[in-house]
Motif scaffolding. Sequence first.
Motif, mmCIF file in Angstrom:
data_model
loop_
_atom_site.group_PDB
_atom_site.id
_atom_site.type_symbol
_atom_site.label_atom_id
_atom_site.label_comp_id
_atom_site.label_asym_id
_atom_site.label_seq_id
_atom_site.Cartn_x
_atom_site.Cartn_y
_atom_site.Cartn_z
ATOM 1 N N THR A 20 1.119 -1.343 -0.081
ATOM 2 C CA THR A 20 0.128 0.061 0.006
ATOM 3 C C THR A 20 0.186 1.412 0.030
ATOM 4 N N PRO A 21 0.122 1.935 -0.836
ATOM 5 C CA PRO A 21 1.032 3.849 -0.566
ATOM 6 C C PRO A 21 1.320 4.000 1.280
ATOM 7 N N THR B 26 10.005 3.874 4.076
ATOM 8 C CA THR B 26 10.658 5.321 3.293
ATOM 9 C C THR B 26 11.360 6.124 4.564
ATOM 10 N N PHE C 165 10.905 -3.043 -2.545
ATOM 11 C CA PHE C 165 9.551 -1.384 -3.101
ATOM 12 C C PHE C 165 8.589 -2.706 -4.145
ATOM 13 N N ALA D 133 4.754 2.335 1.834
ATOM 14 C CA ALA D 133 6.091 2.599 0.907
ATOM 15 C C ALA D 133 5.879 4.353 2.485
ATOM 16 N N ALA D 134 5.077 4.932 3.055
ATOM 17 C CA ALA D 134 5.949 6.366 3.267
ATOM 18 C C ALA D 134 5.618 6.062 4.552
ATOM 19 N N THR E 53 3.801 12.325 7.502
ATOM 20 C CA THR E 53 2.956 11.889 6.395
ATOM 21 C C THR E 53 1.407 12.242 6.034
ATOM 22 N N ARG F 180 10.192 12.961 -6.429
ATOM 23 C CA ARG F 180 10.323 11.952 -7.714
ATOM 24 C C ARG F 180 11.342 12.005 -8.216
#
Length: 393
Positions: free
Chosen positions: A13-14, A21, A388, A17-18, A38, A232
């Motif tokens: 899920t995002p 990271t 990821f 990842a958040a 976040t 990004r």
Amino acid sequence: MLDLARPRATITTPAAAAVFTMVLTQGPVSRVEIARRTGLSSAAVTKAARPFIEAGYLAELAATERTGPGAGRPASPLAVRPDREYFLGVKITHEELIGVVTDLRSEVVASAHRPLPSTAPETVAAELAALTGDLLGRSPAYRERCRCLGLAVSGDVDRATGLVRYSPFLSWHDVPLGELATGATGLAVTVENDVKALTVAEHWFGEGVGTSSFALVTIGLGIGCAVVVDDRLVTGARGVAGEIGHVPVGGDGPPCHCGGRGCVEAIAGIPAVLHAARRALGEPELTLDGAIAAARAGDPAAREVFARAGTALGRAMAAMANLIGPERIVVSGDLPGLAAYELLEQHLRQSFTQQAFGAAADCLLVLRPRPFEQWARGAAAVAIQTLFTLQER
């Protein structure tokens, strides 16, 4: 003691990842702070972190802060367990392979150089196998916990397929390097342009930590650049975004190998600087070290060569700053030591300030040389990103 039987953590899920990271690049950090940065709820942060704790990637530290004023509940920061997994990174040049093993925080724990008898792709793949075998053989932990290899190559690289479309310094066209390296090493291989790989390392573990937009400019045989916007890496439609080396800043000359004229690379790349210094000093056999020494000794012709190179770089960087507005620009590369940077810096900063528009001139410029081991570390950082996308499900 790490339980090696545990599977790798899974990014599904995002939120996962958040959370991962943030702890990886900015930890130790509490769940409350993660939620604040976040925008996730505390429950969502806890849910996202749990699989990483269970898989041994994250650990809860002793409570060192409180979640609220007064007698709020103590918070237990989350931190990465760096030795949970190791990663290989290799920088490929036309002369040698430079390899490193890093931990999960991209700290180099082992390194090695291996000369290349030729740049034929099959030879490079065979030498990669020998180099990785050497590095992983230095510790049982490296061999047991390393699954991923990152490769950094100059030129036009398709990261998604591992294809090197064009590498001028290796004389490669459409080389399936990822496929060759996987077959030779048995590892999961990610291939990336070398400047972009170094940028990933700086973004996650170096000068770019905490910034959402920054750029990296490298000085070497060519002038490289990669750009991060909104956290990004910008690749563009064809993977060549950020090529300031071919921004024309020198009018009608000198000619560039790309076919254009007045490109930054034709003025500030190492071959261009050396060529100009040899002509200016009338010494056809002059080395780059000799040119630097002459300039540092005060030779006006030699100093003018470096001044022109610095001015060209500053103008191109200002154009980039005007276009994307980075928070900082890191200037690096493989020039021989700080002496060369000292010769460039004043002129680079002056021309940047003159050409940058408005608040773009406030962009922080950081000049810092990087040895090839750091480029290999960049390749390992790209491999770390595979957490990821290559998780077992």
